[in-house]
Design a protein around this motif. Sequence first.
Motif, mmCIF file in Angstrom:
data_model
loop_
_atom_site.group_PDB
_atom_site.id
_atom_site.type_symbol
_atom_site.label_atom_id
_atom_site.label_comp_id
_atom_site.label_asym_id
_atom_site.label_seq_id
_atom_site.Cartn_x
_atom_site.Cartn_y
_atom_site.Cartn_z
ATOM 1 N N VAL A 169 59.513 33.286 47.291
ATOM 2 C CA VAL A 169 59.989 34.840 47.086
ATOM 3 C C VAL A 169 58.936 35.321 48.325
ATOM 4 C CG1 VAL A 169 60.055 36.982 45.907
ATOM 5 C CG2 VAL A 169 60.443 34.523 44.538
ATOM 6 N N GLU A 170 59.698 36.040 49.411
ATOM 7 C CA GLU A 170 58.847 36.464 49.917
ATOM 8 C C GLU A 170 58.167 37.677 49.486
ATOM 9 O OE1 GLU A 170 60.846 37.949 53.147
ATOM 10 O OE2 GLU A 170 61.217 35.808 53.990
ATOM 11 N N LYS A 171 56.356 38.063 49.956
ATOM 12 C CA LYS A 171 55.500 38.849 49.829
ATOM 13 C C LYS A 171 56.606 40.268 49.712
ATOM 14 C CE LYS A 171 51.217 36.267 49.260
ATOM 15 N NZ LYS A 171 50.044 36.250 49.958
ATOM 16 N N SER A 172 57.195 40.581 50.340
ATOM 17 C CA SER A 172 58.097 41.528 50.916
ATOM 18 C C SER A 172 58.658 41.574 49.537
ATOM 19 C CB SER A 172 58.370 42.051 52.035
ATOM 20 O OG SER A 172 59.490 40.849 52.017
ATOM 21 N N GLN A 173 59.051 41.064 48.942
ATOM 22 C CA GLN A 173 60.113 41.831 48.219
ATOM 23 C C GLN A 173 59.745 42.077 46.903
ATOM 24 O OE1 GLN A 173 63.438 41.323 47.901
ATOM 25 N NE2 GLN A 173 62.851 40.855 50.448
ATOM 26 N N ILE A 174 58.250 41.360 46.027
ATOM 27 C CA ILE A 174 57.693 42.243 44.939
ATOM 28 C C ILE A 174 56.353 41.695 44.648
ATOM 29 C CG2 ILE A 174 58.241 39.467 44.123
ATOM 30 C CD1 ILE A 174 59.172 40.130 41.207
ATOM 31 N N ASP A 175 55.680 42.146 44.073
ATOM 32 C CA ASP A 175 53.818 42.494 43.622
ATOM 33 C C ASP A 175 54.311 40.805 42.803
ATOM 34 O OD1 ASP A 175 53.854 43.435 41.048
ATOM 35 O OD2 ASP A 175 54.360 44.844 41.138
ATOM 36 N N GLU A 176 52.845 40.450 42.847
ATOM 37 C CA GLU A 176 52.531 39.169 42.128
ATOM 38 C C GLU A 176 52.722 39.781 40.564
ATOM 39 O OE1 GLU A 176 49.759 35.401 42.375
ATOM 40 O OE2 GLU A 176 49.007 37.375 42.931
ATOM 41 N N GLU A 177 52.025 40.802 40.214
ATOM 42 C CA GLU A 177 51.695 41.024 38.974
ATOM 43 C C GLU A 177 53.454 40.834 38.254
ATOM 44 O OE1 GLU A 177 49.079 43.183 36.889
ATOM 45 O OE2 GLU A 177 47.863 43.418 38.715
ATOM 46 N N GLU A 208 66.913 26.615 36.554
ATOM 47 C CA GLU A 208 68.097 27.583 36.975
ATOM 48 C C GLU A 208 67.955 28.834 35.948
ATOM 49 O OE1 GLU A 208 71.639 27.128 38.121
ATOM 50 O OE2 GLU A 208 71.037 25.615 39.332
ATOM 51 N N LYS A 209 67.415 28.452 34.688
ATOM 52 C CA LYS A 209 67.400 29.391 33.964
ATOM 53 C C LYS A 209 66.090 30.278 34.368
ATOM 54 C CE LYS A 209 64.677 28.642 30.585
ATOM 55 N NZ LYS A 209 64.132 28.412 28.729
ATOM 56 N N VAL A 210 65.080 30.058 34.966
ATOM 57 C CA VAL A 210 64.233 31.301 36.216
ATOM 58 C C VAL A 210 65.132 31.681 37.230
ATOM 59 C CG1 VAL A 210 61.440 31.067 37.265
ATOM 60 C CG2 VAL A 210 62.493 29.631 35.224
ATOM 61 N N LYS A 211 66.054 31.306 37.966
ATOM 62 C CA LYS A 211 66.729 31.054 39.104
ATOM 63 C C LYS A 211 67.459 32.221 38.649
ATOM 64 C CE LYS A 211 68.015 31.157 43.429
ATOM 65 N NZ LYS A 211 69.261 31.931 43.452
ATOM 66 N N GLU A 212 68.203 32.208 37.548
ATOM 67 C CA GLU A 212 69.207 33.100 37.310
ATOM 68 C C GLU A 212 68.655 34.309 36.434
ATOM 69 O OE1 GLU A 212 71.246 30.734 33.836
ATOM 70 O OE2 GLU A 212 72.695 29.626 35.483
ATOM 71 N N ARG A 213 66.995 34.403 35.860
ATOM 72 C CA ARG A 213 66.738 35.476 35.828
ATOM 73 C C ARG A 213 65.546 36.629 37.269
ATOM 74 N NH1 ARG A 213 63.554 36.601 31.372
ATOM 75 N NH2 ARG A 213 62.545 39.202 31.994
ATOM 76 N N LEU A 214 65.692 35.332 38.160
ATOM 77 C CA LEU A 214 65.754 36.328 39.752
ATOM 78 C C LEU A 214 66.497 36.850 39.638
ATOM 79 C CD1 LEU A 214 62.663 33.373 40.709
ATOM 80 C CD2 LEU A 214 61.989 36.246 40.190
ATOM 81 N N ASP A 215 67.718 36.187 39.767
ATOM 82 C CA ASP A 215 69.082 36.851 40.136
ATOM 83 C C ASP A 215 69.473 38.524 39.613
ATOM 84 O OD1 ASP A 215 68.990 34.774 41.734
ATOM 85 O OD2 ASP A 215 70.064 33.704 40.918
ATOM 86 N N ARG A 216 69.501 38.113 38.350
ATOM 87 C CA ARG A 216 69.165 39.916 37.431
ATOM 88 C C ARG A 216 68.453 40.245 37.734
ATOM 89 N NH1 ARG A 216 69.803 35.686 33.064
ATOM 90 N NH2 ARG A 216 68.117 36.684 31.892
ATOM 91 N N GLU A 217 67.675 40.021 37.838
ATOM 92 C CA GLU A 217 65.832 41.347 38.368
ATOM 93 C C GLU A 217 65.785 42.080 39.862
ATOM 94 O OE1 GLU A 217 64.378 42.977 35.823
ATOM 95 O OE2 GLU A 217 64.608 41.403 34.105
ATOM 96 N N LYS A 218 67.266 40.930 40.454
ATOM 97 C CA LYS A 218 67.390 41.242 41.711
ATOM 98 C C LYS A 218 66.344 41.403 42.634
ATOM 99 C CE LYS A 218 71.334 43.218 40.013
ATOM 100 N NZ LYS A 218 72.227 43.174 40.701
ATOM 101 N N VAL A 219 66.034 40.107 42.383
ATOM 102 C CA VAL A 219 64.873 39.609 43.217
ATOM 103 C C VAL A 219 65.432 38.708 44.213
ATOM 104 C CG1 VAL A 219 62.700 38.206 43.273
ATOM 105 C CG2 VAL A 219 62.852 39.996 41.618
ATOM 106 N N SER A 220 65.162 38.550 45.603
ATOM 107 C CA SER A 220 65.914 37.575 46.503
ATOM 108 C C SER A 220 64.831 36.381 46.614
ATOM 109 C CB SER A 220 65.881 38.808 47.510
ATOM 110 O OG SER A 220 66.312 37.863 49.068
ATOM 111 N N VAL A 221 65.327 35.402 46.493
ATOM 112 C CA VAL A 221 64.847 34.334 47.026
ATOM 113 C C VAL A 221 64.575 33.992 48.344
ATOM 114 C CG1 VAL A 221 64.913 32.502 46.212
ATOM 115 C CG2 VAL A 221 65.082 33.734 44.555
#
Length: 275
Positions: A169-177, A208-221
């Motif tokens: 995930v690029e840092k511009s998408q989200i903060d680490e915490e 898959e579970k982690v990837k789907e969670r990121l998708d639901r949270e609108k975090v671009s991978v």
Amino acid sequence: TAEHLWWFTLNRLCDSLPATIQGSWKIMSGHSKWSTIKHKKAAKDAKKGKLFTKYIKEITVAARMGGGDINANPRLRTAVTAARANSMPGDNIDRAIKKGTGELEGVTYEEIQYEGYGPGGAAILAQVLTDNKNRTVSEIRRLFTNHGGHLGETGCVSWMFDKKGVITVEKSQIDEERLMGIVLDAGAQDVKDEDEIFEVVTQPEDFEKVKERLDREKVSVASAQITMVPKNTVNVDAKHVEQILKLTEELEDHDDVQGVSANFNIPTELMEKAS
């Protein structure tokens, strides 16, 4: 978990230390700019369309092995998601799936893992899909030899790696915490700070579970794959840096190679010179 919190706190402490001490810690912990370079290279290759052939092969093999339904075939779903993220046209994806399921005539690819040692003794794995094993092994051996390494026997270095899910995930998408809160709750093992990107590491069954969670949270991978991750790293000395970077780059550029894993670590100052 308490373990993840401990590592997160330790990394934050590291960032507050003097630069010379930080450098020593980051080299010991396996940190280098290699992940960032691979990330930039993948983005450049995607723009050139270089990745399309690799995705077509992976989609075809995934469909052949597990069927053409992406909802029932995790490997196919991962390949299709990656292809779409890199703007592969839907018609190309559909044709690749149909070739895999036999609805369209296509090439039969063989999956092979080549193992060897790079210059300085670093362990290297190359995941290959090929329709001509003899041609491919000859070319892979030549690449190793030309850059100071040698191709080994099956099993010679694979024991040094674990299969893991890796999501960047690029840092511009989200903060680490916030990222850690999302992925650790979904079952991820770790989050690594790799300069311009974060690397989320999972067990293959949790990928898959982690990837789907990121998708639901609108975090671009930026990328998501199941790959081989080294258990430990070895430092490369100055005289071998250019050789090993050239070897891994040419392996990744080979049309039959789907992915490359290696256990080398390059200290930051040497990586900056090489860059």
